[in-house]
Design a protein around this motif. Structure first.
Motif, short mmCIF file in Angstrom:
data_model
loop_
_atom_site.label_atom_id
_atom_site.label_comp_id
_atom_site.label_asym_id
_atom_site.label_seq_id
_atom_site.Cartn_x
_atom_site.Cartn_y
_atom_site.Cartn_z
N GLN A 109 32.40 19.34 5.34
CA GLN A 109 32.71 19.11 6.75
C GLN A 109 33.60 20.23 7.28
O GLN A 109 34.61 20.59 6.66
N SER A 139 37.49 26.37 8.05
CA SER A 139 37.99 25.83 6.78
C SER A 139 37.21 24.56 6.44
O SER A 139 37.21 23.60 7.19
N GLN A 194 36.08 21.11 4.31
CA GLN A 194 36.64 20.01 3.55
C GLN A 194 35.48 19.32 2.85
O GLN A 194 34.45 19.05 3.45
N THR A 195 35.62 19.03 1.56
CA THR A 195 34.57 18.35 0.81
C THR A 195 34.92 16.88 0.71
O THR A 195 36.01 16.53 0.28
N LYS A 196 33.96 16.04 1.14
CA LYS A 196 34.19 14.60 1.12
C LYS A 196 32.98 13.91 0.52
O LYS A 196 31.90 14.47 0.46
#
Length: 161
Positions: free
Chosen positions: A67, A87, A89-91
């Motif tokens: 994301q 930047s 973000q891994t979710k």
């Protein structure tokens, strides 16, 4: 250790003078700026245009979602190239799915349901669907009769066309 011994050892260490090796200054390379400049020039050559007002980009990969919040998005439709920078973000998918479904709305939710149904149809299961795909694959290969060779069957197939 004794302080006097330490002072004596420190005096014995030679950092310069005749016969000592010269220190070579290690050059610090700024690869990030040159790589970024090279990337930007390549993207300019492709002809990407910035797409404004995109608040969020989600990339789905298996059960993980990458994301980007407030990314810079550039695209070149002709070159089939999309650039998302920011930047990440891994979710996990189950953590983010309720928020994404709320953003889709009723029309896109129906499209998502249709895509899921198509995906389920594409995945072959053991049984009738697996044999149907096998029969479709067999259409490309001509059937051989006893004593006949592949070359002869191919020539007959071309003659029929």
């Amino acid at each position: 250790m004794n302080v006097e011994k330490l002072m004596k050892m420190a005096g014995a260490v030679r950092t310069g003078g005749k016969g000592s090796m010269r220190r070579k200054k290690k050059a610090v390379h700024k690869t990030t700026t040159t790589d970024d400049k090279r990337l930007q020039s390549t993207l300019k050559r492709i002809g990407v245009n910035a797409i404004p007002a995109i608040e969020e980009v989600n990339i789905f990969k298996d059960d993980v979602v990458i994301q980007f919040i407030n990314p810079k998005v550039q695209a070149s439709i002709a070159a089939n190239t999309w650039v998302v920078s920011g930047s990440p973000q891994t979710k996990k998918l189950q953590d983010i799915l309720p928020g994404i479904i709320n953003q889709l709305g009723p029309d896109n939710l129906d499209n998502l349901r249709k895509l899921a149904e198509q995906f389920q149809k594409q995945v072959p299961t053991a049984g009738a669907e697996a044999t149907a795909t096998q029969e479709e694959d067999d259409d490309d290969v001509p059937q051989l009769v006893g004593g006949e060779t592949f070359e002869a069957a191919a020539e007959e197939g071309q003659a029929a066309k």
